[in-house]
Design a protein around this motif. Sequence first.
Motif, short mmCIF file in Angstrom:
data_model
loop_
_atom_site.label_atom_id
_atom_site.label_comp_id
_atom_site.label_asym_id
_atom_site.label_seq_id
_atom_site.Cartn_x
_atom_site.Cartn_y
_atom_site.Cartn_z
N LEU A 180 -45.84 -38.92 14.56
CA LEU A 180 -46.32 -38.16 13.46
C LEU A 180 -45.38 -36.86 13.49
N ILE A 181 -44.93 -36.67 12.41
CA ILE A 181 -44.33 -35.20 12.04
C ILE A 181 -45.43 -34.30 11.60
N PRO A 182 -46.05 -33.36 12.36
CA PRO A 182 -47.31 -32.63 12.16
C PRO A 182 -47.51 -32.12 10.64
N PHE A 183 -46.49 -31.42 10.17
CA PHE A 183 -46.29 -30.73 8.77
C PHE A 183 -45.07 -30.77 8.37
N LEU A 184 -44.71 -31.62 7.40
CA LEU A 184 -43.34 -31.84 6.78
C LEU A 184 -42.79 -30.37 6.37
N LEU A 185 -43.71 -29.51 5.62
CA LEU A 185 -43.02 -28.47 4.88
C LEU A 185 -43.43 -27.22 5.97
N GLU A 186 -43.47 -27.26 7.31
CA GLU A 186 -43.27 -26.16 8.17
C GLU A 186 -42.45 -25.29 7.77
N GLY A 187 -42.82 -24.03 7.80
CA GLY A 187 -41.93 -22.75 7.64
C GLY A 187 -41.29 -22.63 6.24
N VAL A 188 -41.88 -23.61 5.54
CA VAL A 188 -41.48 -23.72 3.86
C VAL A 188 -42.44 -23.48 2.94
N ALA A 189 -43.64 -24.07 3.21
CA ALA A 189 -44.74 -24.07 2.16
C ALA A 189 -45.28 -22.46 2.33
N GLY A 190 -45.71 -22.15 1.01
CA GLY A 190 -45.94 -20.87 0.84
C GLY A 190 -44.90 -19.67 0.67
N ASN A 191 -43.73 -20.02 0.93
CA ASN A 191 -42.58 -18.97 0.79
C ASN A 191 -41.90 -19.12 -0.45
N PRO A 192 -42.28 -18.15 -1.15
CA PRO A 192 -41.44 -18.01 -2.53
C PRO A 192 -40.04 -18.23 -2.70
N ALA A 193 -39.16 -17.67 -1.41
CA ALA A 193 -37.87 -17.73 -1.37
C ALA A 193 -37.09 -19.05 -1.06
N LEU A 194 -38.22 -20.08 -0.57
CA LEU A 194 -37.72 -21.18 -0.31
C LEU A 194 -38.23 -22.34 -1.03
N ASN A 195 -39.07 -22.04 -2.29
CA ASN A 195 -39.58 -22.86 -3.11
C ASN A 195 -39.31 -22.69 -4.64
N LEU A 196 -38.90 -23.65 -5.12
CA LEU A 196 -38.56 -23.44 -6.83
C LEU A 196 -39.82 -22.79 -7.40
N PRO A 197 -39.74 -22.31 -8.82
CA PRO A 197 -40.92 -21.61 -9.15
C PRO A 197 -42.16 -22.10 -9.40
N ASP A 198 -42.50 -23.40 -9.13
CA ASP A 198 -43.50 -24.20 -9.20
C ASP A 198 -44.33 -24.08 -7.94
N GLY A 199 -43.72 -23.45 -6.92
CA GLY A 199 -44.09 -23.06 -5.57
C GLY A 199 -44.61 -24.41 -4.83
#
Length: 222
Positions: A180-199
């Motif tokens: 298991l990879i516990p959470f693929l988007l660890e450190g990325v999810a919820g950070n506007p600077a690391l996501n496209l405008p769709d969030g």
Amino acid sequence: MKLNSLILLCVLTLSIFSCAPKDEKVVQSENLEQQETKTEKKLILFFGNSLTAGYGIEAEDAFPGLVASRIDSLGLDYRIINGGLSGETTASGVARLEWFLEEEPDIFILELGGNDGLRGIAISETEKNLRAMIQMVKAKYPKTRILLAGMQIPPNMGQDYASGFRELYPRVSQEENVTLIPFLLEGVAGNPALNLPDGIHPTEEGHLIVFETIWEFLAPLI
């Protein structure tokens, strides 16, 4: 015939045969052997949705492409297939997976379920489909190592649903005996600077972080 003349005749005869064009079947056989040598690299198959496909960015900048670059730089004997498809749910993944299993993967990385969660699909249905895909790979290729990418969703569908969704990945991983990879988007999810405008979908910088998250679990297997 004198001995010297006989020797010369033999030499000329051998030279003619050695310089003669190769039989076409022999040439085709040699070419096939060369092609087989080129395709002997072990396969890492990424199977997922738009996150795997690299929605909004170039394919080589998405995490499967970054894995391929790392492998090439290390001279490892692996190649990558990106089986990501935008909009994929676990149900459509079950229907699509068989086509990708025509060739044996040495490592199979399953990244699906996020779209199920965003659509409020019953957790039991998502779990059933994840197990079905894992069992499909195991049944056909028992030696394939499997990584399951854990996902989380915001509580838009309610806190109970979000909690149940988060808990299904560790449960499936443990009971199906896969990594298991516990959470693929660890450190990325919820950070506007690391996501496209769709969030939802990571930028190139976000994919770099996702790549490092995956590599931590992938590296020991290769």
